[in-house]
Design a protein around this motif. Structure first.
Motif, short mmCIF file in Angstrom:
data_model
loop_
_atom_site.label_atom_id
_atom_site.label_comp_id
_atom_site.label_asym_id
_atom_site.label_seq_id
_atom_site.Cartn_x
_atom_site.Cartn_y
_atom_site.Cartn_z
N ILE A 132 0.88 -1.34 0.10
CA ILE A 132 0.02 -0.03 0.17
C ILE A 132 0.88 1.30 0.09
O ILE A 132 1.76 1.40 0.85
CB ILE A 132 -0.90 0.00 1.19
N ILE A 133 0.46 2.06 -0.84
CA ILE A 133 1.47 3.47 -0.68
C ILE A 133 0.40 4.56 -0.74
O ILE A 133 -0.58 4.82 -1.14
CB ILE A 133 1.75 3.39 -2.43
N VAL A 134 0.82 5.41 0.39
CA VAL A 134 0.08 6.60 0.48
C VAL A 134 0.85 7.64 0.12
O VAL A 134 1.90 7.98 0.59
CB VAL A 134 0.27 6.68 2.37
N GLY A 135 0.01 8.41 -0.84
CA GLY A 135 0.50 9.72 -1.11
C GLY A 135 0.38 10.96 -0.45
O GLY A 135 -1.02 11.27 -0.01
N VAL A 238 5.55 5.35 1.64
CA VAL A 238 5.12 6.79 1.48
C VAL A 238 5.54 7.45 0.27
O VAL A 238 6.88 7.34 -0.21
CB VAL A 238 5.73 7.50 2.80
N ALA A 239 4.78 8.17 -0.38
CA ALA A 239 5.22 9.22 -1.42
C ALA A 239 5.02 10.62 -1.41
O ALA A 239 3.79 10.91 -0.96
CB ALA A 239 4.66 8.60 -2.71
N MET A 240 6.05 11.56 -1.26
CA MET A 240 5.69 12.91 -0.95
C MET A 240 5.48 13.80 -2.09
O MET A 240 6.53 13.67 -3.17
CB MET A 240 6.94 13.52 0.08
N ASP A 265 1.28 7.71 -10.91
CA ASP A 265 2.45 6.88 -10.03
C ASP A 265 2.06 5.50 -9.57
O ASP A 265 2.49 4.58 -9.18
CB ASP A 265 3.14 7.66 -8.81
N GLY A 266 0.78 5.76 -8.96
CA GLY A 266 0.36 4.53 -8.64
C GLY A 266 0.06 4.64 -7.10
O GLY A 266 -0.08 3.33 -6.35
N VAL A 267 -0.32 5.77 -6.42
CA VAL A 267 -0.53 5.84 -5.12
C VAL A 267 -2.11 5.03 -4.78
O VAL A 267 -2.70 5.03 -5.60
CB VAL A 267 -0.53 7.11 -4.23
N ASP A 268 -2.21 4.61 -3.56
CA ASP A 268 -3.58 3.93 -3.07
C ASP A 268 -4.59 4.92 -2.62
O ASP A 268 -5.80 4.76 -2.59
CB ASP A 268 -3.06 2.76 -2.35
N ILE A 269 -3.78 5.56 -1.63
CA ILE A 269 -4.63 6.71 -0.97
C ILE A 269 -3.86 8.05 -0.92
O ILE A 269 -2.61 8.01 -1.04
CB ILE A 269 -4.69 6.20 0.68
N ILE A 270 -4.66 9.16 -0.99
CA ILE A 270 -4.12 10.68 -0.97
C ILE A 270 -4.48 11.12 0.32
O ILE A 270 -5.68 11.19 0.49
CB ILE A 270 -4.46 11.50 -2.07
N SER A 271 -3.45 11.52 0.77
CA SER A 271 -3.74 12.67 2.13
C SER A 271 -3.49 14.01 1.94
O SER A 271 -2.31 14.33 1.46
CB SER A 271 -3.09 11.80 3.41
N ILE A 272 -4.59 14.76 2.17
CA ILE A 272 -4.07 16.24 1.66
C ILE A 272 -4.76 17.08 3.11
O ILE A 272 -5.89 17.29 3.09
CB ILE A 272 -4.48 16.44 0.43
N SER A 273 -3.66 17.84 3.74
CA SER A 273 -4.32 18.48 4.78
C SER A 273 -3.85 19.75 4.56
O SER A 273 -3.41 20.86 5.09
CB SER A 273 -3.24 18.28 6.05
N ILE A 274 -4.46 20.25 3.33
CA ILE A 274 -4.61 21.73 2.82
C ILE A 274 -5.99 22.16 2.35
O ILE A 274 -6.95 21.22 2.19
CB ILE A 274 -3.70 21.72 1.44
N GLY A 275 -6.39 23.31 2.58
CA GLY A 275 -7.73 23.85 2.13
C GLY A 275 -7.92 25.25 2.30
O GLY A 275 -7.07 25.93 2.10
N GLY A 276 -9.17 25.80 2.52
CA GLY A 276 -9.31 27.13 2.72
C GLY A 276 -10.26 27.89 1.87
O GLY A 276 -10.91 28.56 2.10
N LEU A 277 -10.29 27.16 0.71
CA LEU A 277 -11.26 27.81 -0.46
C LEU A 277 -12.41 26.96 -0.32
O LEU A 277 -12.45 25.60 -0.46
CB LEU A 277 -10.68 27.69 -1.74
#
Ligand code: NAG
Ligand code: NAG
Ligand code: NAG
Ligand code: NAG
Ligand code: NAG
Ligand code: NAG
Length: 754
Positions: A132-135, A238-240, A265-277
């Motif tokens: 499993i790869i977490v992007g 992990v892929a950054m 690239d083939g990540v399985d899950i994307i984690s994004i702690s960004i927002g605001g709009l």
């Protein structure tokens, strides 16, 4: 976190200034993202189409190439270009162009937390976890960190197409950190950052180690929060994708490039702690990019935002995202303050300083103002309003104005700071000198004492770990209702996001404030930014057990298994409207429960067409939906509309009914289907909990399954009477229970306030 919140405030100022500058000069060139139809074309022909479109606009290929910034060709068909406002308008009417979006800058919204939510190190794990790869989309990463140690890891899974090169100040990847890329398309130099996936901020290192860090023993900060730091899936990769920069924040252009690469690239899950709009779904980059990820089977998990506790502040609220609120765990950090009269009070925060003296003289900002005019503002200990000769050698009590009054006081030769605040008392800020944060009652006690004696004195002790009541939703965590649609409850779920210990960067001090000399391999941060990777790691955990589940199924499993408030679980782990008056608008379904999420019994599944139907139902037109999903031909909504009596077209694992102001009773009919992912032969009975004034019926009340993957439909009818205008929501639930499973969906009745 507080440092994060500081940067949030600074960043808001930055955005405001920028908008103003653009406003006064209409011809200023700006970056735009231009979406082009037809996903099927190959990358080369996409790129040449992009130049072709720009040439038609500019009149020459040379000008087109000068204005072209980047072509998104892997997972999207889009390009970024530098254009004037009028050019952007012209472009949006051109053939082949689906939509044109102004590039905007977003902001960033951390180990006991795993034990608290019941995922101990000894939890059952699948060997497949290492596939499993977490992007992670963030500020970069620290490859030397112990959290990304690859001892015992084999080579990356065969499907991995990503890469990691040698970059400036970046020691490279390994079999744990298998990918690292950076995106900075605006080309502006950033004096406070490095053009490399290296993390000069700490945020990205923290979030990625929370999601999927290897286990690191004896992690701590100043001896606090001691334990083993680890991600939800320590064996995962992990892929950054570095899309956030120290000075400018996270631009849409870079974010889209990050998603384009991650999906390919083939990540399985994307984690994004960004927002605001919070734009409409067809104009918001995170929502567009995550739709494409969903189309490729990748669930995107996003932070709900740090704009709470105001109603309607939740961000990243597209239905295909898992939107995560921040809850506190049962551990807090406090400092004792002893006054010269022997009285002991306490404050919140993390300071690692042992006092050298028994007592120090204490004063208040107002009393040491540089002159009488600045007395009011000096109460907030703003730089240049205080008389250094009166601060030197003393503790100073300040009201919370801007962040970093501990830095100001230290800079003036002060010993330490007591900050009086009404907000942020549920999260521990790290200080760069002896300091603590007290509430206004305690502040008043100290103030009275200061003025009750000729030579007041006090001492602030090093912070200690204390047990506190939990869970609670952090004040800062953004609240519903969903500003994007009244048919979907957001946030979806809560996860630990207060005082989280995780890995940090050696390139930044703990506070980032002037004069700080504290560095640490681990630090404590708070924010929905920290909650998001807990849920993303859990999604990776679920995926390691069920590699073939759709993003919607993984999301449903996580949501219907959450800890909630019915006494079925440990009392200490209940989410309740008694603690959080915004109830579901604060915590969604409740608190993340990773161990139950791998075996939910039933899932509310959906495919991409369900979302398209939903958008049609919400009134989006066929051409804007086509631009969101990247389809060449318009979507024919008329042929896709759901049954007329249905309140929503989407098989969401929660139910929200919004009251109509002009009706005494509002009735909603919600059609749902569930897929059997538990025992082949099973029977589920419905349990309904209806709040006062609301009738809820379910048809049928029993669902019988005879094989795996079998789908059953049911209909929920919710009728609610008009409520007092002071009440924002009431909630109940529908629970499907078998001998082995409890599948819970909250039912929220929302009473709009205007
Ligand atoms: C990055 O590397 C350059 C060249 O080796 C060096 O001069 C610089 O100090 C490094 N920056 C940081 C923040 O480590
Ligand atoms: C203020 O803090 C003190 C000490 O932590 C606590 O006992 C008190 O209840 C708090 N008061 C309010 C109004 O929150
Ligand atoms: C839905 O997903 C399938 C399979 O990935 C894809 O072929 C199709 O184009 C997608 N449809 C939409 C509307 O995005
Ligand atoms: C209430 O208002 C909605 C739209 O605002 C309208 O469609 C509906 O007919 C109204 N119902 C009544 C009973 O007035
Ligand atoms: C709920 O059902 C009861 C009994 O049938 C009925 O009297 C009441 O009006 C209903 N309330 C709503 C809100 O529909
Ligand atoms: C479901 O309801 C039926 C009929 O009332 C009952 O016989 C059965 O035991 C129930 N099953 C469960 C799991 O509660």
């Amino acid at each position: 976190m507080s440092r994060k919140l500081v940067s949030v405030y600074l960043f808001m100022l930055f955005v405001i200034t920028k908008c103003y500058l653009l406003g006064v000069n209409g011809e200023t060139k700006n970056y735009y993202i231009v979406f082009v139809g037809d996903q099927l074309a190959n990358p080369e022909s996409k790129a040449s189409t992009h130049i072709g479109i720009l040439s038609a606009l500019k009149g020459s290929e040379l000008d087109a190439k000068a204005s072209h910034v980047y072509s998104y060709t892997k997972s999207f068909n889009a390009f970024a270009a530098k254009l004037s406002e009028s050019e952007a308008r012209e472009l949006s009417d051109m053939d082949g162009v689906q939509s044109v979006i102004l590039n905007q800058y977003r902001r960033l919204h951390t180990t006991r937390s795993w034990d608290f939510i019941g995922l101990p190190q000894t939890a059952r794990r699948k060997k497949f976890e290492s596939d499993i790869i977490v992007g992670v989309m963030d500020t970069g990463i620290t490859p030397e960190s112990d959290s990304f140690n690859d001892d015992g890891f084999g080579p990356p899974p065969a499907k991995w197409k990503g890469s990691c090169h040698h970059f400036a100040n970046f020691s490279g990847c390994n079999n744990k950190l298998i990918g690292a890329k950076y995106f900075k398309l605006d080309g502006n130099p950033d004096p406070n950052d490095i053009l490399s996936p290296i993390d000069t901020d700490g945020h990205g290192t923290h979030t990625s180690s929370t999601a999927a860090g290897s286990a690191v023993h004896n992690a701590e900060l100043f001896g606090l929060a001691k334990g083993t730091a680890r991600g939800a899936v320590p064996s995962a990769r992990v892929a950054m994708y570095k899309v956030c920069w120290a000075s400018s924040g996270c631009s849409d252009m870079d974010l889209l490039a990050g998603f384009d690469a991650a999906i390919h690239d083939g990540v399985d899950i994307i984690s994004i702690s960004i927002g605001g709009l919070t734009g409409i779904y067809t104009k918001d980059t995170i929502s567009i990019a995550s739709f494409h990820a969903m189309n490729k089977g990748i669930l995107t998990v996003a932070s709900a935002g740090n704009d709470g506790p105001n109603f309607g502040s939740v961000a990243n609220h597209a239905p295909w995202l898992l939107t995560v609120a921040a809850s506190g765990i049962d551990r807090g950090f406090q400092s004792k303050v002893i006054l010269g009269n022997g009285k002991t009070v306490s404050g919140v925060g993390i300071n690692g300083f042992k006092p050298e003296q028994k007592l120090y003289p204490i004063t208040s900002g107002t009393d040491v103002a540089i002159n009488t005019e600045s007395q009011d503002i000096a109460g907030y200990c703003i730089e240049d309003t205080l008389d250094p000769s009166k601060v030197k050698g003393k503790l100073v009590q300040c009201k919370l104005g801007t962040w970093g009054s501990d830095s100001v006081i230290k800079g003036l030769g002060g010993i330490g700071t007591i900050i009086v605040s009404e907000v942020f008392l549920d999260t521990a800020q790290i200080f760069m000198s002896p300091a603590t944060m007290v509430n206004s009652t305690t502040g008043e006690t100290i103030n009275k004492y200061i003025h009750s004696t000729r030579s007041p004195s006090a001492v602030i002790y090093k912070s200690e770990e204390v047990k506190i009541a939990a869970p609670f939703i952090a004040t800062f965590s953004s609240r519903g209702p969903n500003p994007g649609t009244k048919h979907i409850l957001k946030p979806d779920i809560a996860a630990p996001g207060v005082d989280i210990l995780a890995s940090y960067t050696p390139l930044q001090t703990l506070t980032g404030l002037k004069g700080d000399t504290q560095y640490s391999k681990f630090t404590i941060m708070s924010g929905t930014s920290m909650a998001c990777p807990h849920a993303a790691g859990t999604a990776a955990y679920v995926k390691s057990f069920h590699p073939d589940w759709s993003p919607a199924a993984i999301k449903s499993a996580i949501m219907t298994s959450a800890y909630f408030c019915l006494g079925l679980h440990d009392k200490a782990r209940q989410m309740s409207s008694r603690v959080n008056k915004e109830a579901e608008f604060a915590y969604g379904v409740g608190l993340l429960n990773p161990r139950r999420a791998i075996n939910p019994g039933l899932v509310y599944d959906m495919n991409n067409m369900s979302y398209v139907q939903f958008l049609c139902h919400e009134g989006y037109d066929g051409s804007s939906i086509a631009s969101l999903i990247g389809s060449k031909s318009n979507i024919n909504c008329a042929s896709l509309l759901p049954p007329l009596d249905s309140k929503d077209a989407i098989n969401y694992p929660t139910i929200q009914l919004t009251l109509k102001k002009n009706m005494t009773t509002t009735t909603g009919i919600f059609r749902r289907t569930v897929t059997n992912v538990g025992q082949a032969i099973s029977i589920y009975n419905a349990t309904i909990r209806a709040p006062k004034g609301v009738n809820i019926t379910v048809e049928p009340m029993t669902l019988t399954f005879s094989h795996a993957s079998q789908i059953r439909s049911f209909k929920v009818t919710v009728s609610a009477k008009t409520m007092a205008s002071t009440k924002v929501l009431v909630s109940g639930s529908l629970i499907w229970k078998s001998c082995r499973h409890v599948v819970r969906s909250p039912i929220v009745v929302y009473n709009p306030q205007d």
